[in-house]
Scaffold this motif. Sequence first.
Motif, PDB file in Angstrom:
ATOM      1  N   SER A  87      56.682 -24.682 -38.433  1.00  0.00           N
ATOM      2  CA  SER A  87      57.706 -24.034 -38.952  1.00  0.00           C
ATOM      3  C   SER A  87      58.450 -23.256 -38.139  1.00  0.00           C
ATOM      4  CB  SER A  87      57.203 -23.003 -40.175  1.00  0.00           C
ATOM      5  OG  SER A  87      56.121 -22.109 -39.487  1.00  0.00           O
ATOM      6  N   ASN A  88      58.003 -22.438 -36.892  1.00  0.00           N
ATOM      7  CA  ASN A  88      58.911 -21.910 -36.086  1.00  0.00           C
ATOM      8  C   ASN A  88      60.009 -22.820 -35.296  1.00  0.00           C
ATOM      9  OD1 ASN A  88      57.682 -19.583 -36.755  1.00  0.00           O
ATOM     10  ND2 ASN A  88      55.942 -19.644 -34.845  1.00  0.00           N
ATOM     11  N   LEU A  89      59.439 -24.324 -35.150  1.00  0.00           N
ATOM     12  CA  LEU A  89      60.220 -25.202 -34.271  1.00  0.00           C
ATOM     13  C   LEU A  89      61.591 -25.538 -35.149  1.00  0.00           C
ATOM     14  CD1 LEU A  89      61.182 -27.079 -32.200  1.00  0.00           C
ATOM     15  CD2 LEU A  89      59.368 -28.708 -33.227  1.00  0.00           C
ATOM     16  N   ASN A  90      61.158 -25.632 -36.682  1.00  0.00           N
ATOM     17  CA  ASN A  90      62.078 -25.961 -37.629  1.00  0.00           C
ATOM     18  C   ASN A  90      63.184 -24.902 -37.914  1.00  0.00           C
ATOM     19  OD1 ASN A  90      63.278 -27.755 -39.626  1.00  0.00           O
ATOM     20  ND2 ASN A  90      62.216 -26.502 -41.318  1.00  0.00           N
ATOM     21  N   LYS A  91      62.456 -23.416 -37.687  1.00  0.00           N
ATOM     22  CA  LYS A  91      63.481 -22.525 -37.719  1.00  0.00           C
ATOM     23  C   LYS A  91      64.457 -22.102 -36.632  1.00  0.00           C
ATOM     24  CE  LYS A  91      60.716 -19.587 -40.848  1.00  0.00           C
ATOM     25  NZ  LYS A  91      59.770 -18.633 -40.873  1.00  0.00           N
ATOM     26  N   LYS A  92      63.862 -22.797 -35.530  1.00  0.00           N
ATOM     27  CA  LYS A  92      64.763 -22.753 -34.166  1.00  0.00           C
ATOM     28  C   LYS A  92      65.782 -23.601 -34.116  1.00  0.00           C
ATOM     29  CE  LYS A  92      65.596 -21.636 -30.057  1.00  0.00           C
ATOM     30  NZ  LYS A  92      66.085 -20.270 -29.701  1.00  0.00           N
ATOM     31  N   VAL A  93      65.398 -24.851 -34.837  1.00  0.00           N
ATOM     32  CA  VAL A  93      66.558 -25.815 -34.722  1.00  0.00           C
ATOM     33  C   VAL A  93      67.869 -25.545 -35.892  1.00  0.00           C
ATOM     34  CG1 VAL A  93      67.020 -28.245 -35.600  1.00  0.00           C
ATOM     35  CG2 VAL A  93      65.006 -27.905 -34.086  1.00  0.00           C
TER      36      VAL A  93
END
Length: 146
Positions: A87-93
């Motif tokens: 989820s952190n990677l998704n939020k960063k993108v």
Amino acid sequence: KTDLVTRDYTIRLSKATKGRVKVKQPLFKLYYISKMVKTDLVTRDYTIQLSKATKGQQFKRRAPRAIKAIKKFAQKAMGTSDVRIDSNLNKKVWSTGMKNPPTRIRVRLSRKRNEDEDADESLYTLAQLVEVSSFKGLQTENVLEA
């Protein structure tokens, strides 16, 4: 028209040939490659250049295309078709909006065992975000998990 693809030639059958077979030189040859199954559990850090995937795309397709590029890269690097995005990677993108995903992103890819018994594959890949201040001089690194 129907095309028969054989190992060496593409054979085109059409009504105009009236049963005769025309053989054309192939545009490509089919090669049969056995799929290597990677069974070891490993974790690596990669830098993915998302601007290659999003260049020239419509604004509303850029962030989804970046997520698909991360999944495709993880499938190729780790050899598993099941890729899960943290989820952190998704939020960063998605942090800068749909129009403007980051140009580069540092990702930790971990090949893990699948706990589910009815799963198609025994392994899956987990993609997590690695925060870095600069992308200068970074290379692929193996990560030792304790």
